[in-house]
Write an enzyme that holds these catalytic residues in place. Sequence first.
Site, short mmCIF file in Angstrom:
data_model
loop_
_atom_site.label_atom_id
_atom_site.label_comp_id
_atom_site.label_asym_id
_atom_site.label_seq_id
_atom_site.Cartn_x
_atom_site.Cartn_y
_atom_site.Cartn_z
N ASP A 443 -5.48 20.32 -28.68
CA ASP A 443 -6.74 20.52 -29.40
C ASP A 443 -7.72 19.36 -29.15
O ASP A 443 -7.33 18.28 -28.64
CB ASP A 443 -6.42 20.63 -30.90
CG ASP A 443 -7.36 21.57 -31.64
OD1 ASP A 443 -8.46 21.81 -31.16
OD2 ASP A 443 -6.96 22.05 -32.72
N ASP A 510 -11.56 30.23 -32.74
CA ASP A 510 -10.83 30.21 -34.01
C ASP A 510 -11.05 31.50 -34.79
O ASP A 510 -10.44 31.69 -35.84
CB ASP A 510 -11.31 29.04 -34.87
CG ASP A 510 -10.59 27.75 -34.50
OD1 ASP A 510 -9.64 27.82 -33.70
OD2 ASP A 510 -10.99 26.69 -35.00
C1 DGJ Z 1 -8.64 23.83 -34.52
C2 DGJ Z 1 -7.96 24.91 -33.76
O1 DGJ Z 1 -8.85 25.68 -33.04
C3 DGJ Z 1 -7.12 25.73 -34.73
O2 DGJ Z 1 -6.56 26.84 -34.10
C4 DGJ Z 1 -6.08 24.85 -35.33
O3 DGJ Z 1 -5.18 24.44 -34.35
C5 DGJ Z 1 -6.73 23.65 -36.00
N1 DGJ Z 1 -7.66 22.98 -35.13
C6 DGJ Z 1 -5.71 22.67 -36.46
O4 DGJ Z 1 -6.25 21.54 -36.97
#
Ligand code: DGJ
Length: 712
Positions: A443, A510
């Site tokens: 991430d 997301d």
């Molecule tokens: C952002 C990501 O896009 C999510 O899927 C998740 O992993 C969160 N961060 C976790 O902090």
Amino acid sequence: MGLLVRIAPDGGPSIVYWGKSLGSLSEKAARVLVLADPFTPSPSGDEPRARVAIVPEHHFGWTGQPGLTGSRDGRAWSPKFECISAFYNGEPTSGYVEAGAGTIVFEGADVEIGLSLRVEVELLDSGLIRARSTVGNLDEEPYSLDGLFVTFPVPVEALELMDFTGRWGRERSPQRAPFSIGTHSRDARGGRPGHDSAFLLHAGTPDFGFGRGDVFAVHVAWSGNQRIYAEKMSWGAAVLGGGELLLPGEIRLGKNEEYASPWVYASYGLGLDGVAQRFHKHQRSRERRVNSNRPVTLNTWEAVYFDHNRETLFSLAEKAALVGVERFVLDDGWFGGRRDAQAGLGDWTVSTEVWPEGLHPLVDQVKALGMEFGLWVEPEMVNPDSDLAREHPEWVMSARTEWPSAARWQQVLDLTIEGAYEHVRGQLFDLLDEYDISYLKWDHNRELLEAGSQLKLGSPAVHGQTLAFYRLLDELRAKYPALEIETCASGGGRVDLGVLEHTDRVWVSDNSDPVDRQHMLRWAGQLVPPEYLGSHIAAARSHTTSRTHDLSFRAGTAIFGHLGVEWDLTQATESELTDLSEWIRFFKAERELLLGGNVVRMDHVQEGQYVYGVINNDASRGIFAIVDTMSVESKPGPRLRLRGLDPNRDYRICPLRIGRAPERFTPPSWFGEVSDTGWHGIVLPGPAIENVGVERPDLRPEQLILLIAEAM
Ligand code: DGJ
């Protein structure tokens, strides 16, 4: 694909034509095909007045964005590169080179200002062209490089531009503009392409669509700051170009030091599908690539967020295995003081507070259930509330004495500092040595702002940071060759062909709401083939939009990517679990086609409707989706016409039924008899399906139906 390059004895090389194949050309014929140079001939009549080189030079009359910008303290800013050597596939070459698949390498120098220039142009087997350039300093005095861009000319008939924008939760929104005189320039200055990345810049003939129009597109394969632009001169030349966006003083070349630009890729195609298919072919022909046999994944984020309760995660794993999941990924919250988003980043050791015996019990359970284990990390980041930041505040990227403003309570760790790099690499290696981890979700949750290196008095370090990121990924992949890595940046904030050289999957967004996903999968797929697009079935009520959808719509949307589940299955009903298992069974049975086929998207739809599909290489089978994302204007609306099938064959088109059929759905008469798996359908010749089509099934808003087309 045709590519014509001009190597002049003076000045850098030019792409004079790219696009449809031209047949074989004499030197004389090639000279009249020059695309981008102005139509006004010089007084001598045999040479155009200005030249548009791959790295355009002011000296040759190019008054647009120069290819190279920089100086030695205000001097040596206008280069004129003489050719030293030029090779095509290793053989010396000059004049007009009509390149088949292979590489042209030009070496030049401007002795007067003390710079060298290498330009590489490759026509790849996929039909993509890529170009990059490298500038070197031949003098004692340092050279400050401000920019190095490469350009591809496009014909003036390309009157329309299309690139992308977006935001968190709604990445890849296309935007169109007339290609008028002047510059359309898109800069990414956040240390990554961003959620609003331009992604791909297209120029095409008016009203180009998925299957119509001549379309030219470029993409900068770089995961840091970048610029991509379209520029048209009043005298007729038009180019698409791009490269890395350098910050002030970021690149200062000492004697014999070089700077290489990222590769800029160019694709020509009939319609947007033609452009996309070359990118897909390219990604599929790489040495280290994923195939269509992608394991169905469950990611824990929307199921538990930071609440790492052992019992819940154990029963989540059980349910996952039950419905057919093959990879279980533990998201954020397992390490250091990370009980919420405000602390812990930088301390990559398992939290004994939540996992007193380490991750072993969970990993063992996941493995015992027959699944792979994956883990979330965010190695380039640090929370001020972490042991790492307390011990090494000087490792936080900063351009001033005061740190940049925090975002999501975090700062960026300066990986250009060897100690910081080694700290992160060491902790990741330890984890991968201790646990059987086959996948990392990598991430990157904040932009780089004021990203200087404190150890270099705050000088900009985004270029170095991007290279360090690539290096870290490569070191991990070299040591753990079976490890897969997903690029995630709060969803799709870092998706480009640079990062995809070092990673194996893209977290598209997301937002797993299927209406938005229809849109985002479609457009992420303009560059990235489906087997790389992380695509999850989430809870009925979307955590991002709060809209509620049937499972058939959520699942039927998600199967056109690397399928996963992002849902607390411990809360799902028995009938939801049964239907989900059925969808996962279907995906597994068809993933070779769904993830390995050629993507086609149809133009004949109303606003809010989609028709698209994947067809195998010999066009004997295809799976298509018919989608209404909203209440459409007119019914029955345009007929259902499918492109991409073989005009010399007949096909049976069978509508499928997986799990429950869409609610209150009345099939049109051509669906025929119904069985457990679907309808009997109808047999029609390929050209009839493409040119006349059948009555479109009448769907309610936010519903879809799948069809399978099989050659007889
Ligand atoms: C952002 C990501 O896009 C999510 O899927 C998740 O992993 C969160 N961060 C976790 O902090």
